[in-house]
Design a protein around this motif. Structure first.
Motif, mmCIF file in Angstrom:
data_model
loop_
_atom_site.group_PDB
_atom_site.id
_atom_site.type_symbol
_atom_site.label_atom_id
_atom_site.label_comp_id
_atom_site.label_asym_id
_atom_site.label_seq_id
_atom_site.Cartn_x
_atom_site.Cartn_y
_atom_site.Cartn_z
ATOM 1 N N UNK A 64 0.834 -1.204 0.000
ATOM 2 C CA UNK A 64 0.000 0.000 0.000
ATOM 3 C C UNK A 64 0.871 1.256 0.000
ATOM 4 N N UNK A 65 1.924 1.275 0.822
ATOM 5 C CA UNK A 65 2.832 2.428 0.836
ATOM 6 C C UNK A 65 3.478 2.618 -0.535
ATOM 7 N N UNK A 66 3.935 1.516 -1.126
ATOM 8 C CA UNK A 66 4.573 1.568 -2.435
ATOM 9 C C UNK A 66 3.601 2.107 -3.489
ATOM 10 N N UNK A 107 -11.043 1.620 4.318
ATOM 11 C CA UNK A 107 -9.588 1.555 4.151
ATOM 12 C C UNK A 107 -9.183 0.135 3.756
ATOM 13 N N UNK A 108 -9.387 -0.167 2.487
ATOM 14 C CA UNK A 108 -9.080 -1.498 1.968
ATOM 15 C C UNK A 108 -8.114 -1.357 0.796
ATOM 16 N N UNK A 109 -6.991 -2.087 0.839
ATOM 17 C CA UNK A 109 -6.027 -1.983 -0.239
ATOM 18 C C UNK A 109 -5.471 -0.570 -0.330
ATOM 19 N N UNK A 110 -5.052 -0.172 -1.513
ATOM 20 C CA UNK A 110 -4.512 1.179 -1.700
ATOM 21 C C UNK A 110 -5.629 2.114 -2.121
ATOM 22 N N UNK A 111 -6.285 2.722 -1.144
ATOM 23 C CA UNK A 111 -7.435 3.572 -1.432
ATOM 24 C C UNK A 111 -7.045 4.808 -2.235
#
Length: 282
Positions: A64-66, A107-111
């Motif tokens: 997610x950060x990436x 807040x699921x995956x890369x929102x």
């Protein structure tokens, strides 16, 4: 971060793989909280299953950060390939009826990638999202840059009601995205049994929708494979039990999101302390 964002996602995922053991085994970022949340939410699962979800969650968190800061340098073509969006006819139909659209999600995956929906439907033309101000000026500026990639209007949380009602009064049709699963504050007005726990929530989107002639829809999230998301617009139709509650659409949202989480539990943000305020303490 801007330099790293220029690297291909395949390379960035290798960095994510390297970050995972550091975050999980060395830093041990909020591991006690994550495990407690998982145990309380899935009492039917044994420790081996809980541990499996926990590790998958931390791997996903690194991704997610990436994926979030990759928004600083990713092409429209790659986003089209990586984010599949289904049932765009739903917001288009609502807009054709002269209504505004409130899109509810968690807040699921890369929102951050989910703003991609704004370029896939034909109407309404105006899109906005609600954000909470970040204390650090540098990171606030960085997140604003990331979130402005799709030219959506950013509305600070404290200005939400005023701004949306002004747009409605001017007759400017819009779609607004609300992430609804934050930890509630003192404004929480109702509770629901969610993931085996009585959970306070703020029905803000439903209350504003009643004043702004808006219809609520749910954005369902799936992750078929690494770096690929499937987003589906779904109608929110309360069942009989939900219809008899104070906030039927909000209750419907929480039930829908629990189904989404149970399908792929590692995608949800388990490191958030959402149950800090227990019902008995209110």
């Amino acid at each position: 971060m801007r330099l790293l964002a220029r690297l291909p996602l395949g390379v960035l995922y290798l960095l994510s793989d390297l970050a995972y053991p550091i975050l999980y085994y060395i830093i041990r970022y909020r591991r006690r909280l994550v495990r407690e949340n998982l145990r309380n939410s899935f009492p039917e699962k044994n420790e081996e299953e809980i541990l499996s979800i926990e590790k998958k969650f931390y791997r996903n968190l690194c991704d997610v950060f990436i994926e979030a800061f990759k928004c600083l340098h990713i092409s429209d073509r790659e986003m089209l390939r990586r984010v599949e969006i289904l049932n765009c006819e739903l917001p288009e139909r609502i807009a054709s009826e002269g209504k505004n659209v409130f899109m509810l999600l968690g807040h699921l995956g890369c929102w951050e990638w989910y703003q991609e929906v704004s370029v896939r439907y034909k109407a309404p033309k105006k899109t906005c999202e609600i954000y909470k101000q970040i204390v650090s000026p540098y990171f606030a500026s960085l997140m604003h840059e990331i979130r402005s990639r799709w030219n959506t209007t950013q509305i600070e949380m404290s200005q939400t009601v005023r701004t949306l009602l002004q747009w409605h009064a001017k007759g400017e049709p819009f779609l607004c995205g609300f992430i609804q699963d934050q930890r509630p504050d003192r404004k929480a007005k109702d509770s629901i049994m969610f993931l085996n726990q009585q959970t306070w929530y703020i029905p803000g989107a439903e209350e504003i929708a009643r004043k702004a002639n808006a219809e609520l829809i749910y954005l369902d999230v799936e992750k078929p494979s690494r770096g690929h998301y499937r987003l589906t617009f779904r109608e929110m139709i309360p069942n009989e039990e939900e219809a008899n509650s104070r906030y039927p659409l909000s209750q419907n949202f929480w039930h829908k999101m629990e189904q989404t989480i149970r399908r792929q539990p590692e995608l949800w943000l388990w490191s958030h302390n959402r149950w800090r305020s227990k019902i008995r303490q209110r």
